[in-house]
Design a protein around this motif. Structure first.
Motif, PDB file in Angstrom:
ATOM      1  N   SER A  15      11.573  -4.633  14.097  1.00  0.00           N
ATOM      2  CA  SER A  15      11.410  -5.657  15.034  1.00  0.00           C
ATOM      3  C   SER A  15      10.109  -5.555  15.891  1.00  0.00           C
ATOM      4  N   ASP A  16       9.382  -4.771  15.814  1.00  0.00           N
ATOM      5  CA  ASP A  16       7.988  -4.465  16.323  1.00  0.00           C
ATOM      6  C   ASP A  16       7.209  -3.690  15.844  1.00  0.00           C
ATOM      7  N   LEU A  17       5.867  -4.238  15.560  1.00  0.00           N
ATOM      8  CA  LEU A  17       4.725  -3.468  14.948  1.00  0.00           C
ATOM      9  C   LEU A  17       3.409  -3.462  15.405  1.00  0.00           C
ATOM     10  N   GLU A  18       2.739  -2.423  15.338  1.00  0.00           N
ATOM     11  CA  GLU A  18       1.332  -2.284  15.787  1.00  0.00           C
ATOM     12  C   GLU A  18       0.814  -1.557  14.913  1.00  0.00           C
ATOM     13  N   ILE A  19      -0.721  -2.116  14.652  1.00  0.00           N
ATOM     14  CA  ILE A  19      -1.689  -1.065  13.973  1.00  0.00           C
ATOM     15  C   ILE A  19      -2.610  -0.683  14.636  1.00  0.00           C
ATOM     16  N   THR A  20      -3.009   0.454  14.784  1.00  0.00           N
ATOM     17  CA  THR A  20      -4.400   0.948  15.381  1.00  0.00           C
ATOM     18  C   THR A  20      -5.665   0.119  14.888  1.00  0.00           C
ATOM     19  N   SER A  21      -6.508  -0.234  15.612  1.00  0.00           N
ATOM     20  CA  SER A  21      -7.969  -0.866  15.503  1.00  0.00           C
ATOM     21  C   SER A  21      -8.480  -0.513  14.006  1.00  0.00           C
ATOM     22  N   ASP A  22      -8.532   1.022  13.805  1.00  0.00           N
ATOM     23  CA  ASP A  22      -9.200   1.501  12.647  1.00  0.00           C
ATOM     24  C   ASP A  22      -8.339   1.317  11.459  1.00  0.00           C
ATOM     25  N   GLY A  23      -6.963   0.991  11.633  1.00  0.00           N
ATOM     26  CA  GLY A  23      -6.137   1.002  10.439  1.00  0.00           C
ATOM     27  C   GLY A  23      -5.381   2.075  10.052  1.00  0.00           C
ATOM     28  N   LYS A  24      -5.876   3.058  10.590  1.00  0.00           N
ATOM     29  CA  LYS A  24      -5.085   4.708  10.118  1.00  0.00           C
ATOM     30  C   LYS A  24      -3.735   4.792  10.741  1.00  0.00           C
ATOM     31  N   LYS A  25      -3.349   4.192  11.901  1.00  0.00           N
ATOM     32  CA  LYS A  25      -1.795   4.569  12.137  1.00  0.00           C
ATOM     33  C   LYS A  25      -1.036   2.939  12.145  1.00  0.00           C
ATOM     34  N   ILE A  26       0.136   3.288  12.122  1.00  0.00           N
ATOM     35  CA  ILE A  26       0.953   2.248  12.051  1.00  0.00           C
ATOM     36  C   ILE A  26       2.442   2.713  12.994  1.00  0.00           C
ATOM     37  N   LEU A  27       2.697   1.587  13.933  1.00  0.00           N
ATOM     38  CA  LEU A  27       3.828   2.198  14.716  1.00  0.00           C
ATOM     39  C   LEU A  27       4.766   0.950  14.383  1.00  0.00           C
ATOM     40  N   SER A  28       6.245   1.243  14.358  1.00  0.00           N
ATOM     41  CA  SER A  28       7.124   0.246  14.158  1.00  0.00           C
ATOM     42  C   SER A  28       8.470   0.958  14.851  1.00  0.00           C
ATOM     43  N   THR A  29       9.277  -0.129  14.946  1.00  0.00           N
ATOM     44  CA  THR A  29      10.638   0.271  15.431  1.00  0.00           C
ATOM     45  C   THR A  29      11.342   0.642  14.149  1.00  0.00           C
ATOM     46  N   CYS A  30      12.013   1.765  14.295  1.00  0.00           N
ATOM     47  CA  CYS A  30      12.764   2.132  12.904  1.00  0.00           C
ATOM     48  C   CYS A  30      14.358   2.312  13.356  1.00  0.00           C
ATOM     49  N   SER A  31      14.790   2.220  14.461  1.00  0.00           N
ATOM     50  CA  SER A  31      16.103   1.898  14.858  1.00  0.00           C
ATOM     51  C   SER A  31      16.131   1.352  16.256  1.00  0.00           C
ATOM     52  N   GLU A  32      17.281   1.160  16.863  1.00  0.00           N
ATOM     53  CA  GLU A  32      17.333   0.836  18.196  1.00  0.00           C
ATOM     54  C   GLU A  32      16.579   1.784  19.328  1.00  0.00           C
ATOM     55  N   ASN A  33      16.655   2.923  18.977  1.00  0.00           N
ATOM     56  CA  ASN A  33      16.160   3.795  20.081  1.00  0.00           C
ATOM     57  C   ASN A  33      14.803   4.778  19.761  1.00  0.00           C
ATOM     58  N   ALA A  34      14.349   4.430  18.436  1.00  0.00           N
ATOM     59  CA  ALA A  34      13.169   5.127  18.165  1.00  0.00           C
ATOM     60  C   ALA A  34      11.866   4.157  17.705  1.00  0.00           C
ATOM     61  N   ILE A  35      10.695   4.785  17.807  1.00  0.00           N
ATOM     62  CA  ILE A  35       9.457   4.096  17.005  1.00  0.00           C
ATOM     63  C   ILE A  35       9.076   5.256  16.050  1.00  0.00           C
ATOM     64  N   LEU A  36       8.708   4.645  14.987  1.00  0.00           N
ATOM     65  CA  LEU A  36       8.085   5.701  13.955  1.00  0.00           C
ATOM     66  C   LEU A  36       6.459   5.499  14.053  1.00  0.00           C
ATOM     67  N   LEU A  37       5.697   6.416  14.109  1.00  0.00           N
ATOM     68  CA  LEU A  37       4.258   6.583  14.021  1.00  0.00           C
ATOM     69  C   LEU A  37       4.153   7.213  12.517  1.00  0.00           C
ATOM     70  N   LEU A  38       3.258   6.294  11.759  1.00  0.00           N
ATOM     71  CA  LEU A  38       2.976   6.705  10.587  1.00  0.00           C
ATOM     72  C   LEU A  38       1.372   6.851  10.497  1.00  0.00           C
ATOM     73  N   ASP A  39       1.015   8.005  10.139  1.00  0.00           N
ATOM     74  CA  ASP A  39      -0.386   8.455  10.226  1.00  0.00           C
ATOM     75  C   ASP A  39      -0.919   8.324   8.819  1.00  0.00           C
ATOM     76  N   ARG A  40      -1.477   7.089   8.307  1.00  0.00           N
ATOM     77  CA  ARG A  40      -1.754   7.233   6.822  1.00  0.00           C
ATOM     78  C   ARG A  40      -3.087   8.081   6.454  1.00  0.00           C
ATOM     79  N   GLU A  41      -3.720   8.592   7.456  1.00  0.00           N
ATOM     80  CA  GLU A  41      -4.919   9.557   6.851  1.00  0.00           C
ATOM     81  C   GLU A  41      -4.276  10.792   6.888  1.00  0.00           C
ATOM     82  N   ALA A  42      -3.411  11.308   7.623  1.00  0.00           N
ATOM     83  CA  ALA A  42      -2.876  12.855   7.583  1.00  0.00           C
ATOM     84  C   ALA A  42      -1.598  12.611   6.804  1.00  0.00           C
TER      85      ALA A  42
END
Length: 70
Positions: A15-42
């Motif tokens: 329901s919500d999504l953000e991508i860092t300006s360098d495109g290396k990290k993606i943040l998204s809601t993954c449940s009602e009470n949690a945000i998932l941070l995906l570090d594409r580089e690491a």
């Protein structure tokens, strides 16, 4: 053509999504009470959990702060 495939945690509804300006990290809601941070580089994912439901979130323009609306 598939460019990249993430093998980590899965999200059924975003329901919500953000991508860092360098495109290396993606943040998204993954449940009602949690945000998932995906570090594409690491190639790691980090789960940010709250006790109450997350309504929305916003990443600052310098990618240093995350505002979470509960």
């Amino acid at each position: 053509k598939e460019v990249e495939c993430w093998k980590g945690q899965r999200t059924s509804k975003i329901s919500d999504l953000e991508i860092t300006s360098d495109g290396k990290k993606i943040l998204s809601t993954c449940s009602e009470n949690a945000i998932l941070l995906l570090d594409r580089e690491a190639k790691v994912d980090i789960l940010l959990e709250e006790d109450i439901p997350i309504t929305s979130f916003s990443l600052s323009s310098d990618d240093k702060l995350l505002l979470v609306n509960l």
